[in-house]
Write a protein that holds these residues in place. Structure first.
Motif, PDB file in Angstrom:
ATOM      1  N   ASP A 139       0.855  -1.189   0.000  1.00  0.00           N
ATOM      2  CA  ASP A 139       0.000   0.000   0.000  1.00  0.00           C
ATOM      3  C   ASP A 139       0.889   1.237   0.000  1.00  0.00           C
ATOM      4  OD1 ASP A 139      -1.636   2.132   0.618  1.00  0.00           O
ATOM      5  OD2 ASP A 139      -3.017   0.879   1.760  1.00  0.00           O
ATOM      6  N   GLY A 192       0.174   4.234  -0.285  1.00  0.00           N
ATOM      7  CA  GLY A 192      -0.360   5.325   0.527  1.00  0.00           C
ATOM      8  C   GLY A 192       0.139   5.252   1.958  1.00  0.00           C
ATOM      9  N   ARG A 229      -0.341  16.883   4.904  1.00  0.00           N
ATOM     10  CA  ARG A 229      -0.397  15.841   3.876  1.00  0.00           C
ATOM     11  C   ARG A 229      -0.738  14.493   4.504  1.00  0.00           C
ATOM     12  NH1 ARG A 229       5.010  15.273   1.141  1.00  0.00           N
ATOM     13  NH2 ARG A 229       5.210  13.081   1.496  1.00  0.00           N
ATOM     14  N   THR A 272      -2.419  14.036   7.282  1.00  0.00           N
ATOM     15  CA  THR A 272      -3.839  14.052   7.686  1.00  0.00           C
ATOM     16  C   THR A 272      -4.736  13.795   6.477  1.00  0.00           C
ATOM     17  OG1 THR A 272      -3.220  15.736   9.292  1.00  0.00           O
ATOM     18  CG2 THR A 272      -5.572  15.393   8.931  1.00  0.00           C
ATOM     19  N   ALA A 273      -4.429  14.510   5.387  1.00  0.00           N
ATOM     20  CA  ALA A 273      -5.243  14.361   4.170  1.00  0.00           C
ATOM     21  C   ALA A 273      -5.235  12.912   3.706  1.00  0.00           C
ATOM     22  CB  ALA A 273      -4.695  15.269   3.069  1.00  0.00           C
ATOM     23  N   PHE A 274      -4.089  12.275   3.835  1.00  0.00           N
ATOM     24  CA  PHE A 274      -3.998  10.876   3.412  1.00  0.00           C
ATOM     25  C   PHE A 274      -4.823   9.970   4.331  1.00  0.00           C
ATOM     26  CE2 PHE A 274      -1.738   6.920   4.416  1.00  0.00           C
ATOM     27  CZ  PHE A 274      -2.179   6.214   3.314  1.00  0.00           C
ATOM     28  N   GLU A 282      -7.361  10.688   6.075  1.00  0.00           N
ATOM     29  CA  GLU A 282      -8.795  10.911   5.870  1.00  0.00           C
ATOM     30  C   GLU A 282      -9.369   9.928   4.849  1.00  0.00           C
ATOM     31  OE1 GLU A 282     -10.632  13.051   7.408  1.00  0.00           O
ATOM     32  OE2 GLU A 282      -9.526  14.838   7.989  1.00  0.00           O
ATOM     33  N   THR A 283      -8.520   9.475   3.925  1.00  0.00           N
ATOM     34  CA  THR A 283      -9.014   8.615   2.840  1.00  0.00           C
ATOM     35  C   THR A 283      -9.136   7.160   3.277  1.00  0.00           C
ATOM     36  OG1 THR A 283      -6.773   8.172   2.020  1.00  0.00           O
ATOM     37  CG2 THR A 283      -7.916  10.113   1.127  1.00  0.00           C
ATOM     38  N   LEU A 284      -8.639   6.815   4.473  1.00  0.00           N
ATOM     39  CA  LEU A 284      -8.586   5.410   4.877  1.00  0.00           C
ATOM     40  C   LEU A 284      -9.733   5.059   5.833  1.00  0.00           C
ATOM     41  CD1 LEU A 284      -4.793   4.908   5.573  1.00  0.00           C
ATOM     42  CD2 LEU A 284      -6.006   4.650   3.440  1.00  0.00           C
ATOM     43  N   GLU A 285     -10.157   3.799   5.735  1.00  0.00           N
ATOM     44  CA  GLU A 285     -11.106   3.252   6.714  1.00  0.00           C
ATOM     45  C   GLU A 285     -10.359   3.057   8.033  1.00  0.00           C
ATOM     46  OE1 GLU A 285     -14.382   2.379   6.376  1.00  0.00           O
ATOM     47  OE2 GLU A 285     -14.361   3.316   4.395  1.00  0.00           O
ATOM     48  N   THR A 332      -4.524   1.977  10.780  1.00  0.00           N
ATOM     49  CA  THR A 332      -4.877   3.400  10.648  1.00  0.00           C
ATOM     50  C   THR A 332      -4.885   4.057  12.026  1.00  0.00           C
ATOM     51  OG1 THR A 332      -6.373   2.589   8.947  1.00  0.00           O
ATOM     52  CG2 THR A 332      -6.475   4.918   9.450  1.00  0.00           C
ATOM     53  N   TRP A 364      -2.944   7.326  13.263  1.00  0.00           N
ATOM     54  CA  TRP A 364      -3.563   8.521  13.871  1.00  0.00           C
ATOM     55  C   TRP A 364      -2.872   8.855  15.197  1.00  0.00           C
ATOM     56  CZ3 TRP A 364      -6.242  11.993  11.528  1.00  0.00           C
ATOM     57  CH2 TRP A 364      -7.140  11.679  10.500  1.00  0.00           C
TER      58      TRP A 364
END
Length: 1726
Positions: free
Chosen positions: A581, A583, A598, A600-602, A604-607, A612, A616
C-alpha cells in the motif's frame, strides 16, 4: 624567412577536451585531444583603426570551467572570449581589460580571477565577474614569466632583472614566505614550480633548482655543450613531479626523486630541425605534452611511464609516479587518479562489479567510484595488502584489516570512522550517510556493527560518539539501520526479529521464525516473512500494528520504483509480485518530512483499522510536539478521545481568537502553551506559563479543577494570595467530604494539630500511622487514653510488633512483651524479658533434646545453630525451611549436607535443587552421573560449564563405558552432547556394523549409501562375501556385488545376483562372461544350459571378441561363420586394415562389399582388381565411382571416358548439367541420346531464366547458336532475355541485335512487338537516341517524340514533329510548358507562357517578381495581380502595405476591385491609436488614393453611381483624418483637430462608433461635451458587450446629424484599463452637478457641429478644414460644394506659415488639388 609562423602560445583546457594554439597570425586554432582541428577564431586589436598587424598574442589561458579563453595582447589589453562547451558554439567577447602596458603572460587559477604580468613590471588580478582589475604587486622590471604551484593557490613571477617573486592566495598552512624569493643570474624565461622545489632556466644555458625559500639545491650546467642554446620555456606536469625545459631542437626532462629529495635528469628528447621551442603546454591529466616551435609546428608527446590493460575492460595509463588515468575501453569514460600528497601509486585494482577503484601508495590508500567520479585519498600506513574491501554501500567503502573496520566516504579525504570488530560480513554492518534528510539534522552519519556475536554497537560517525550498545541473549546474524539512522532492525540465529529504537534505547521483538526482512527504500516501512506470511509494519513506531498476508513461496526481493513498491515472491517455478500500500508508505514519508497536513489528508481517505489507528496516534503525538493543534484535534476526533478532543477544541478557540485579535501565532499565547503542557501532564510547566504572565488565579483554578490542592495551596502561599485560608478550608472540607481521612490527617499533621491528625488516622483505619506519630510526639504519648485507643486498634489489626513498640514507649513492659510474643518478634521480646534463649538452646543440645533446641534457637535468632540442630535431629525438611529464610551466605554450606541425604535417598530432584541453591552445581552433576542419569546431568552441566567442558566430560565418560563394553550407554552419552559421529566410530571400531548403519541412517541419511559401500568393500577385503553382498544390495550397487563374485571366481553367486537384481540382460551378460572364462566345450555346454549360445556368438561378434565367436561357431553353429567373417571384415575396415578386410569379405561371400570399400577409399586399382576377379557386375560401378571422383577433381575428360566405358551417357549428361556445362551436356546428348535433346534444351532455357546474370553467357551462346542455325525467332527471344545490370553496354548490344534481327528476318507485326519491348528498355538506360531511331525505322513517330521528350531533348522532338508529323508540334509545346512548370523554371516559362508564369509567381508568393513581370505586360494584367496581392495582404492584416501597392500602381475604377478598396478603407480606419501626428502619412496616402479613385470613377461608366458616392464619402473621412493628424502636430491647431474629431461623429455609419466617440470625448477636453460623448462611449461599450445596440440611449443627440443606427463594432477600440479610467471620470463628473448635460448650440439654435438646422431643416456646407457647418464668414473654392469657415481657414494658414509644418503644407496642396485653386492670400509657401 617568409615561411616562419612562430607559435606564440598554447593552452590545454582543464577538462582535457580542448587544446588551443595561437601563432603570430593572431588566429586561435582549437583542436580536440586527438590533435584534430575542430574550430578556430580570430583575435582583434584594441582599436580597429590600428589594423590587424598592430599587435601579437603574447599568452592565453583557459578558464577553470573550460568554456572561456583569456587572450593577453601586446596592444595593452586582455580579451576574454566565451567559446562554449561544444565545438562550433558561437564565440563572443565577454570581458575586456585595458592595461597601461603590454600583457606578457597569463594564469587563470580560480573561477573569476585572471593573474597577468605586464611589461611595466606589475602583476595584476582581473575579476571577470565585476569586470575590474587591481594590482597584486608591482616591480621595476618587466614580467617575463608566470608559474603557479600544483594547487593553483600560489604564483611565481619571473622578471627581466632575474628577480623571482612569490605570492600566495592561500599558503595552505605551509608557512612559506611571500615577496622577493630569489635572484637568478639571467632573466628567468623558463620558470617552473614543481611539487617540492622551483626550477629556473634562461639564456645562460643553466638550469637551477631552488628550495622552498630560494636557496640553490642543484645546478645543471650545459655551457660546455656546443649544441645547447638558451632555455626559452618550461612546463610542470600537473602532479608537479616532472619539469620539462625547451631550448633549440631539444626537450630536457627532470624528474623528482622523492626518496633522495633531488631532481634526476632523464634522457633528453632530441629532434633535428625542430628549431627553437617557443611554447610548452602540459595536458591537465598529465597524459600529453605539447611543444610549439618557431616554425609553427606543434609536436604532441605521449607522457605515459607505462600503460596496461586490466581485465580487457580498462586501460591504465601511468602519466606520472603519482598519477594514473583509468579509461573504460567500452564507454571511453576516463578518471584521473592522483595522489594529492605526491606519493607513488603502486598498483590500481578495479573491484565491486567493475565500479570501484582501489590503489595503494606507501602511506595512503586511494579509493574511487567510477560511476559518480568521486575520489578519496586517506592516510593508510603499510598494511601488507591484507585488507578486505566491501562495496555493498554506494556512498562508503568498508575496509577490514587486522580486526579493524574502517569506513571511507567517497570524495572525503579523511577516514570517516574506525571500530574494532571481528565480523566482516556486510550483513552484520550497517552504514547510513545522509540518505534521507530530517528536520534539523544537517549531517546524519550512523554505523551499527557487532562488538561480539551477541552485542551490537551504534556509533554517530559525524560526532564520533557511541549512541548505544545492545546486548542480546542469542547470536545475531543480520542487522540494518533505517535510512535516518534512528531505528535498528536485527535478527538472531533463532530467527527472531528485533527492533531497537536508538533514541529511547527500547528493544522490541517484532517476529519469530523470520526468514526475510528488509526496510522499504525511502521510508520507515518494514517487510518481513514469517513461515507462510508476508508481514508489513507501515508504522514502525507502533510495532504491535502489523499487516499480514499469506504467501506460498519465499520472498526474494523488494523493488520500489515509479511510485510503486513490489515484494517479489518465488512460488515454485513462478515469480509472483505483491504490491504494498503505497499510501501507507507515503504516510510514513510525510511524517518524516514533517508535512502533517499531507499525512492528515492521506489518513482521511482510509477506513479505520488497527493500522490506521496506530497512524492517527503517531500523528497526534507529533502534531502536539510541533504545536500543530488543529491537526492534533482532528487526530483525537478520529481516535474517539472525546475528553482530549474537547480540551484541544477549547485551546484552539483561544489560539484562533488571539490570532484574530492580536495577529501573530496564537499557539505562542501563554494560555495555549499552558493547555499544551497540561495535555502533556506537565502541570509545573503549565504553572510556569501562568506565573510568567502573573495569572495566579488561573494557575490556582487549574490546580483546583484537577483537585491538586497541595500544589494549589503552594502557589497561593508563594504569592501570598488573600484567599489562602479559604483555600485551606475548602481543601480540608473536600477531603472530609470525599472520605480522604488519611490525607486530611496529613494536612492536620502539617498544620501542627497532632491530636486531630491521630484521630483522623484512626478513623481512616491507619493505626500504624497514628502509632508512628504518637511515638514521635511526647504530648500524645503522655495521653494514656489516646495511647490505649491506638494500641487497641493496632492489636485489632494484628500489628503486634508496632503495639509492643508503643507499650514499650510508655514503659508498659508486660503488655509490650505479650504483644512481641504474639507478633513473633522474639528478638524484641528478648530485649524486653532478657531471657537468654540462645543459652537455653545450647543446654537443650547438651541434653540431646534436638527438637526443642531448634525452636529456642529460632526464637533467639540463631539460625545457624537452629539448622545444625535440625540436621542433628534429622528433621531435614525443617532444616530446609529454616535455610530458605536465611539471608546470610554462611549458611549455604548446609545445603550440601542436606542434598547428600536426599541423594542417598534417591530423591534426586530435591537434591539437585539444594545443590543448585548452595552453589554446588558440579556436585549435582556428579550425583546424576554416578546415578547414570546423564540427560539431567547434561541439563545442569550446560548451565555451569562451558560447552567444551561439557563435551570433554561426556566424551571421556563415554570412552570409559566403551572400554567396559557398555556400548549402548556410551552411545547415549555421545547422543546427549550431540556427537553421533563418535558413536558411529565406536561401533565401527568394534565391528558392530548394524549399529553403524542405524546411527548413520538416523543422523546422516545422505551418507547412508556411501557407508553401505564402504562397509561392503571392507567386508569384501576380509572375504566376508555374503555380508558384503548385503551391504552392496542396500547401497543399490548390485553390479559391484557381481564384480566381487566375478573377481573371486564365484560365478554361480555372480549369476544369481545378476538374475535377481539386474534383469535378463545382466543375467545374459554374466552367463556370457562365465562361459568365456571356461572356454571350449565347457563354454558351449554352459551356454546351451542357459539357452544363450546364439546370443553369446552375436554378443562376441558385436564386441570384437572374434576368436571366441569363431570357437563357439566351429563347435556348435557353423552357419554363423560367414556372419562372423562379415562383422570381422567391417571391424578391420574401420581399423583401416583393408587387405585383411578384403580377405574376410571374400570369406563371408561378400566381394561387392570389398569393392565398395576400395571405391569409398578411392583405391580404384584394388577395386577394379577385386571386381574383375570376384564380381564382374561391379566393374561398371567402379568406373562410375572413378568418374564421379574425376568430376569432383574437375578432370572432365577422364570422367567422360570412364562413364562412356561404363555405358552410362545419361550420367555424363547429368554430371555436366550439375556442373553447369550445358554445351558439353548437349554435345553428349546429341551424340548418344538424341531423343532427349529437345527436353534438355527446354530445361536449359528454364535454368538460364532462373539464374539471371549468372546465366548471361549461356544465353548469349545459345542465342548465337539459334542465330547460326537460322532460328531467328528463338534467337530474338534469347537476346531479349539478357539482363545484366552490371554490364549495360552488353544489354544494349543484345537488345539492339534482337531488334535488328526482328526487323530483318521476322514479319512486320512481330518486329513492331520487339521494338516496343526494346524501346522502353533503352529509354530506361537513357539511350534515347537509339530508342528513337528504332521507333523511326518502323514509322512509330509519336513514340519517337515521347522518347526525346523523356530525355528532355526538346529540339530533336520538335524537329521530328515538324519534319515528319506537324500535327504533333502543339503536343511538344504543351509538354515543354508542363516541364518548365514542374521544374519551377519560371524565367524560362515567361518566354513561353507569360500568364502561366505570373500564376506561378503568385502561387509561390513571389509578388515583387510577379508584379515586375506583369508591369511589362498591359495595365489590365498588372492590376489583376495587384488586386490578388492586395487581397493577400488584407487577409494577412497588412492593410498599410496594400494601400502602398495602390499608391504605387494607381487605382483603376474596376467594379470588381471596389470591395477590395472598401475593405482596405475599413481596415485602416479600424486601426487603433491612429490619431497621432505620426500617422499623417498613412491618412494622406489613403486620401490621395481615394481622390485618384474618385477621379477615375467619374471618368468611367460608374460615374454618379452609389459606389461613387460611397467613395466620395470615404474620401471626405480620409481627408478629415489626415487633416486632424496634421493639426495635432501644430500646437495652435489643437482646437481645429478637436472640431474634426467632433465632425467625424456624423460619419459613424462608416467610422467605428466607439472609436469616434472616444476620440471626440478626449479631444474636446474635460467639459460637458466630453461628458456627453464619453458617457455615450461607455453606453456603446456595454452595448457591444451585449452584442446589440437596441437598448442604447440616443436622447442626447436628437435634432443632430449624428446617426442613430450604426453598425455594432466587433471589438472595442480601447483597453479595459482605459475604459475603467473613462468610467471613473464620468462617474466623478456626474456626481458633480455643475455640468449641464447639453450639447452647445449656435445662432441657429442647433447643435453647433450639425450641418442640418433643427428648426428649418436647411443643410449647410461642411468646412473643408473642420467639418463644422459654414454659416456666414466663408471662403469659397472653385469646385462646387467646397467652402471653409474664414476664421478656421486663416488660422490654419497662419499656423502653417509660422510652424512650417510640411504636413499642413501638404493638406493645403491637397485642398488645391481637390477643391480647385485656393483663394487669393497674401503669402505663399515654399
Amino acid at each position: 624567412m617568409q615561411s616562419i609562423s612562430k607559435v606564440t602560445c598554447m593552452a590545454w583546457a582543464p577538462n582535457n577536451t580542448k587544446f588551443a594554439v595561437c601563432t603570430v597570425d593572431r588566429v586561435v586554432l582549437l583542436y580536440d585531444e586527438q590533435g584534430e582541428r575542430r574550430d578556430k577564431f580570430s583575435t582583434k586589436p584594441l582599436d580597429s583603426k590600428y589594423g590587424k598587424q598592430s599587435y601579437v598574442v603574447n599568452d592565453m589561458v583557459f578558464s577553470p570551467d573550460s568554456t572561456k579563453i583569456a587572450i593577453g595582447q601586446s596592444d595593452n589589453i586582455i580579451f576574454v572570449y566565451r567559446i562554449g562547451e561544444d565545438w562550433g558554439d558561437k564565440k563572443a567577447i565577454c570581458n575586456k581589460f585595458v592595461q597601461t602596458s603590454a600583457v606578457t603572460c597569463l594564469l587563470w587559477p580560480a573561477e573569476y580571477a585572471i593573474v597577468y604580468g605586464l611589461v611595466d613590471g606589475k602583476v595584476r588580478l582581473a575579476n571577470t565577474q565585476t569586470n575590474k582589475s587591481s594590482t597584486i604587486y608591482g616591480t621595476e622590471s618587466c614580467v617575463v614569466s608566470l608559474a603557479s604551484n600544483v594547487s593553483g593557490k600560489g604564483i611565481l613571477s619571473g622578471h627581466a632583472d632575474g628577480t623571482v617573486v612569490r605570492y600566495f592566495f592561500d599558503d595552505e598552512g605551509s608557512g612559506e614566505s611571500q615577496g622577493k624569493l630569489l635572484m637568478h643570474p639571467s632573466p628567468p624565461y623558463a620558470l617552473a614550480w614543481g611539487a617540492n622545489s622551483i626550477m629556473v632556466g634562461g639564456c645562460d644555458k643553466k638550469v637551477l633548482a631552488y628550495g622552498r625559500e630560494g636557496h640553490i639545491l642543484q645546478t645543471f650546467d650545459y655551457t660546455r655543450d656546443p649544441t645547447e642554446r638558451e632555455f626559452t620555456v618550461a612546463a610542470t606536469s600537473p602532479s608537479g613531479q616532472s619539469v620539462v625545459f625547451g631550448s633549440y631542437d631539444r626537450l630536457r626532462v627532470f624528474n623528482w626523486a622523492p626518496r633522495r629529495g633531488v631532481w634526476d635528469e632523464a634522457k633528453p628528447k632530441e629532434i633535428l630541425n625542430l628549431y627553437t621551442i617557443t611554447s610548452l603546454a602540459w595536458k591537465k591529466d598529465g597524459s600529453r605534452l605539447c611543444a610549439g616551435t618557431l616554425c609553427g609546428g606543434v609536436e604532441l608527446f605521449d607522457c605515459c611511464l607505462r600503460r596496461a590493460i586490466y581485465k580487457n575492460k580498462f586501460e591504465m595509463t601511468y602519466v606520472g609516479l603519482s598519477q594514473v588515468i583509468v579509461r573504460n575501453l567500452s564507454s571511453g569514460t576516463r578518471v584521473v587518479l592522483k595522489s594529492y600528497y605526491g606519493y607513488e601509486i603502486e598498483e590500481v585494482k578495479i573491484m565491486g562489479k567493475d565500479r570501484y577503484l582501489v590503489a595503494h601508495t606507501s602511506d595512503t590508500l586511494l579509493l574511487g567510484d567510477l560511476l559518480t567520479n568521486k575520489l578519496s585519498e586517506v592516510p593508510w600506513p603499510g598494511s601488507g595488502g591484507n585488507e578486505k574491501f566491501f562495496f555493498e554501500n554506494d556512498t562508503v567503502c568498508m575496509i577490514f584489516n587486522a580486526g579493524e573496520l574502517s569506513l571511507v566516504e567517497y570524495s572525503n579525504n579523511e577516514i570517516l570512522g574506525s571500530v574494532r570488530t571481528e565480523f566482516m560480513n556486510p550483513h552484520l554492518i550497517s552504514v547510513r550517510l545522509n540518505e534521507r534528510r530530517q528536520r534539523g539534522v544537517d549531517d546524519n552519519k550512523k554505523l551499527a556493527y557487532l562488538i561480539d556475536i551477541k552485542t551490537i554497537a551504534v556509533v554517530d560517525l559525524a560526532g564520533g560518539y557511541n549512541l548505544g550498545t545492545i546486548s542480546h541473549d542469542s547470536k545475531i546474524d543480520w542487522l540494518e539501520l533505517n535510512e535516518t539512522g534512528r531505528k535498528l532492525l536485527f535478527r538472531d540465529k533463532k530467527l527472531r526479529l528485533h527492533l531497537y529504537d536508538i533514541e529511547t534505547s527500547v528493544k522490541t521483538t517484532l517476529l519469530s521464525f523470520c526468514s526475510y526482512v528488509q526496510w522499504v527504500p525511502g521510508s520507515d516501512v518494514v517487510v518481513a516473512q514469517n513461515r507462510g506470511n508476508l508481514c508489513i509494519w507501515y508504522s514502525i513506531d507502533s510495532p504491535e500494528s502489523i499487516t499480514m498476508f499469506p504467501v506460498k513461496g519465499d520472498i526474494v526481493d523488494l523493488e520500489r520504483a515509479d511510485g510503486k513498491t513490489d515484494v517479489i515472491v518465488t512460488e515454485g517455478v513462478n515469480t509472483v509480485t505483491y504490491t504494498l500500500d503505497e499510501g501507507l508508505i507515503e504516510f510514513g514519508t510525510a511524517i518524516d518530512d514533517g508535512d502533517y497536513e499531507r499525512a492528515t489528508a492521506f489518513l482521511e481517505t482510509l477506513e479505520m483499522s488497527p493500522e490506521t489507528e496506530a497512524m492517527w496516534k503517531t500523528l497526534s503525538k507529533l502534531a502536539l510536539e510541533a504545536h500543530q493543534l488543529h491537526i492534533a484535534e482532528r487526530c483525537f476526533a478520529a481516535l474517539g478521545d472525546v475528553s482530549t478532543l474537547r480540551f484541544l477544541h477549547q485551546t484552539n478557540q483561544i489560539a484562533d481568537k488571539v490570532s484574530k485579535e492580536m495577529g501573530g501565532d496564537g499557539t505562542e499565547f501563554y494560555q495555549v502553551q499552558a493547555h499544551v503542557a497540561m495535555l502533556d501532564k506537565n502541570f509545573k510547566l503549565a504553572e510556569m506559563h501562568y506565573m510568567e504572565q502573573n495569572a495566579i488565579d488561573e494557575a490556582i483554578e487549574m490546580y483546583q479543577e484537577l483537585h491538586m490542592w497541595d500544589d494549589c495551596i503552594a502557589v497561593a502561599e508563594a504569592k501570598g494570595h488573600p484567599e489562602l485560608e479559604i483555600l485551606r478550608g475548602n481543601y480540608y472540607q473536600w477531603l472530609t467530604e470525599t472520605g480522604q481521612d488519611e490525607k486530611a490527617g496529613e494536612v492536620k499533621e502539617n498544620e501542627g494539630d497532632f491530636q486531630g491528625a491521630v484521630n483522623l488516622y484512626l478513623r481512616a483505619g491507619l493505626p500504624a500511622k497514628a502509632a508512628r506519630l504518637a511515638i514521635s510526639r511526647m504530648e500524645i504519648t503522655n495521653n494514656s487514653d489516646t495511647v490505649n485507643r491506638i494500641a487497641s486498634s493496632l492489636i485489632k489489626g494484628e500489628f503486634y510488633e508496632r503495639a509492643g513498640d508503643l507499650y514499650e514507649q510508655i514503659r508498659n513492659n508486660q503488655r509490650a512483651l505479650e504483644c512481641y510474643c504474639k507478633g513473633g518478634a522474639f528478638r524484641k521480646a528478648d530485649l524486653v524479658t532478657s531471657v537468654e534463649l540462645e543459652a537455653w538452646g545450647d543446654y537443650l543440645i547438651q541434653q540431646k533434646q534436638m527438637d526443642a533446641a531448634i525452636n529456642h534457637f529460632i526464637e533467639a535468632g540463631c539460625s545457624v545453630k537452629a539448622i545444625e540442630a535440625a540436621i542433628a535431629a534429622r528433621q531435614w525438611k525443617k532444616a530446609v525451611h529454616i535455610l530458605e529464610l536465611q539471608d546470610d551466605s554462611s549458611a549455604g554450606k548446609y545445603y550440601v549436607k542436606i542434598a547428600q541425604y536426599y541423594a542417598s535417598m534417591q530423591d534426586y530432584e530435591v537434591a539437585e535443587q539444594l545443590y543448585v541453591k548452595g552453589g554446588h552445581i558440579k556436585d549435582a552433576i556428579d550425583m546424576y552421573t554416578t546415578a547414570g542419569r546423564w540427560e539431567e546431568a547434561h541439563k545442569l552441566a550446560v548451565k555451569c560449564m562451558t560447552e567444551e567442558e561439557v563435551m570433554a566430560l561426556y566424551v571421556s565418560r563415554a570412552q570409559e563405558l566403551e572400554r567396559d563394553e557398555k556400548f549402548q550407554e556410551a552411545e547415549r552419552l555421545f547422543a546427549t552432547v550431540k556427537q553421533p559421529d563418535l558413536a558411529i566410530t565406536m561401533y565401527k571400531k568394534n565391528r558392530m556394523f548394524d549399529d553403524v548403519i542405524r546411527l548413520v541412517a538416523k543422523h546422516h541419511p545422505d551418507l547412508l549409501t556411501e557407508t553401505h559401500l564402504h562397509l561392503a568393500k571392507e567386508l569384501e577385503a576380509e572375504s566376508r562375501f555374503s555380508e558384503a553382498e548385503y551391504h552392496f544390495m542396500e547401497a543399490e550397487e548390485w553390479k559391484a556385488a557381481v564384480h566381487m563374485y566375478r573377481v573371486n571366481d564365484m560365478w554361480e553367486d555372480a549369476h544369481r545376483v545378476a538374475k535377481s537384481h539386474g534383469g535378463p540382460s545382466a543375467q545374459k551378460q554374466v552367463a556370457y562372461l562365465w562361459a568365456r572364462s571356461l572356454g571350449g566345450e565347457a563354454a558351449v555346454k554352459l551356454l546351451n544350459k542357459f539357452g544363450l549360445l546364439e546370443y553369446a556368438i552375436e554378443f562376441a561378434s558385436n564386441n570384437f571378441s572374434f576368436d571366441f565367436a569363431f570357437d563357439l561357431a566351429h563347435l556348435a553353429s557353423k552357419d554363423k561363420i560367414p556372419d562372423i567373417h562379415l562383422k570381422h571384415a567391417i571391424y578391420l575396415e574401420d581399423e583401416g586394415k583393408f587387405p585383411e578386410a578384403e580377405v574376410e569379405f571374400i570369406k563371408a561371400g561378400k566381394p561387392k562389399e570389398a569393392v565398395f570399400m576400395y571405391v569409398h577409399n578411392k583405391d580404384w586399382a584394388n577395386a577394379q582388381r577385386v571386381a574383375e576377379s570376384h564380381d564382374p557386375e561391379s566393374v561398371s560401378e567402379v568406373l562410375v565411382g572413378q568418374a564421379k571422383f574425376c568430376f569432383e577433381q574437375k578432370d572432365f575428360q577422364k570422367a567422360e571416358a570412364f562413364l562412356l566405358r561404363a555405358q552410362r551417357p545419361e550420367l555424363t549428361v547429368k554430371y555436366y548439367k550439375d556442373a553447369g556445362m550445358w554445351s558439353d551436356a548437349m554435345r553428349i546428348c546429341k551424340e548418344y541420346l538424341p531423343n532427349k535433346l529437345s527436353m534438355l534444351q527446354e530445361e536449359y532455357e528454364k535454368e538460364t531464366a532462373k539464374k539471371g546474370v549468372r546465366g548471361v553467357e549461356g544465353i548469349l551462346e545459345q542465342a548465337r547458336e539459334w542465330e547460326q542455325s537460322g532460328e531467328y525467332s528463338r534467337a530474338v527471344e534469347c537476346y531479349l532475355k539478357v539482363k545484366d545490370d552490371s554490364n549495360t553496354a552488353q544489354m544494349e548490344k543484345c537488345w539492339m541485335k534482337a531488334a535488328e534481327l526482328s526487323i530483318k528476318f521476322l514479319n512486320a507485326d512481330r518486329a513492331v512487338e520487339v521494338v516496343q519491348v526494346v524501346g522502353p528498355r533503352l529509354t530506361q538506360l537513357r539511350k534515347y537516341k537509339a530508342a528513337a531511331e528504332l521507333y523511326l525505322n518502323l514509322d512509330l513517330i509519336k513514340e519517337a517524340i515521347d522518347v526525346f521528350i523523356e530525355g528532355e531533348e526538346w529540339n530533336k522532338a520538335k524537329r521530328v514533329a515538324k519534319e515528319l508529323e506537324p500535327r504533333y508540334e502543339e503536343y511538344v509545346d504543351q509538354k515543354y510548358k508542363e516541364h518548365l512548370k514542374n521544374q519551377g523554371r519560371v524565367e524560362s516559362l515567361v518566354g513561353v507562357d507569360v500568364m502561366a508564369a505570373l500564376d506561378m509567381y503568385a502561387e509561390r508568393g513571389q509578388w515583387e517578381k510577379c508584379l515586375e513581370t506583369a508591369s511589362k505586360q498591359n495595365f489590365k494584367i498588372l492590376h489583376k495581380y495587384v488586386a490578388l496581392y492586395a487581397t493577400h495582404l488584407i487577409k494577412e492584416d497588412d492593410a498599410q502595405k496594400a494601400l502602398q501597392l495602390y499608391v504605387q500602381h494607381g487605382a483603376p475604377p474596376n467594379t470588381q476591385n471596389f470591395n477590395i478598396y472598401k475593405r482596405l478603407f475599413l481596415d485602416l480606419i479600424n486601426l487603433p491609436d491612429t490619431d497621432t501626428p505620426e500617422c499623417y502619412r498613412m491618412w494622406a496616402d489613403l486620401r490621395n488614393f481615394l481622390l485618384q479613385l474618385c477621379e477615375n470613377i467619374s471618368k468611367s461608366a460608374e460615374a454618379n453611381s452609389p459606389a461613387h458616392e460611397d467613395f466620395e464619402q470615404m474620401l471626405l473621412i480620409a481627408h478629415y483624418y489626415a487633416t486632424r493628424s496634421a493639426a495635432k502636430g501644430v500646437e495652435q491647431l489643437i482646437g481645429l483637430a478637436a472640431k474634426l474629431s467632433v465632425s467625424l461623429l456624423r460619419h459613424t455609419e462608416i467610422v467605428p462608433a466607439d472609436k469616434a466617440f472616444y476620440e471626440a470625448g478626449l479631444a474636446v477636453g474635460w467639459a460637458n461635451m466630453a461628458f456627453i460623448f464619453l458617457n455615450h462611449f461607455l453606453d456603446l461599450c456595454d452595448a457591444i458587450d451585449e452584442g446589440n445596440l437596441d437598448t442604447l440611449d440616443h436622447s442626447d443627440f436628437l435634432d443632430t446629424d449624428i446617426p442613430f443606427e450604426v453598425p455594432v463594432p466587433t471589438k472595442l477600440c480601447v483597453t479595459d484599463a482605459q475604459r475603467e479610467q473613462i468610467r471613473d471620470w464620468v462617474l466623478m463628473v456626474s456626481m458633480d452637478h455643475r455640468l449641464e448635460q447639453v450639447l452647445p448650440r449656435d445662432e441657429r439654435n442647433t447643435y453647433e457641429a450639425s450641418l442640418v438646422a433643427a428648426s428649418t431643416g436647411l443643410r449647410s456646407l461642411p468646412c473643408i478644414l473642420t467639418g463644422y457647418p459654414v454659416l456666414r464668414n466663408k471662403v469659397e473654392f472653385s469646385a462646387a460644394g467646397k467652402a471653409s469657415n474664414k476664421d478656421d481657414w486663416n488660422k490654419f494658414l497662419m499656423a502653417t506659415k509660422t510652424s512650417h509644418s510640411p504636413e499642413c503644407q501638404d493638406v493645403l496642396k491637397f485642398i488645391s488639388q481637390w477643391c480647385g485653386s485656393l483663394p487669393a492670400t497674401g503669402f505663399s509657401f515654399h
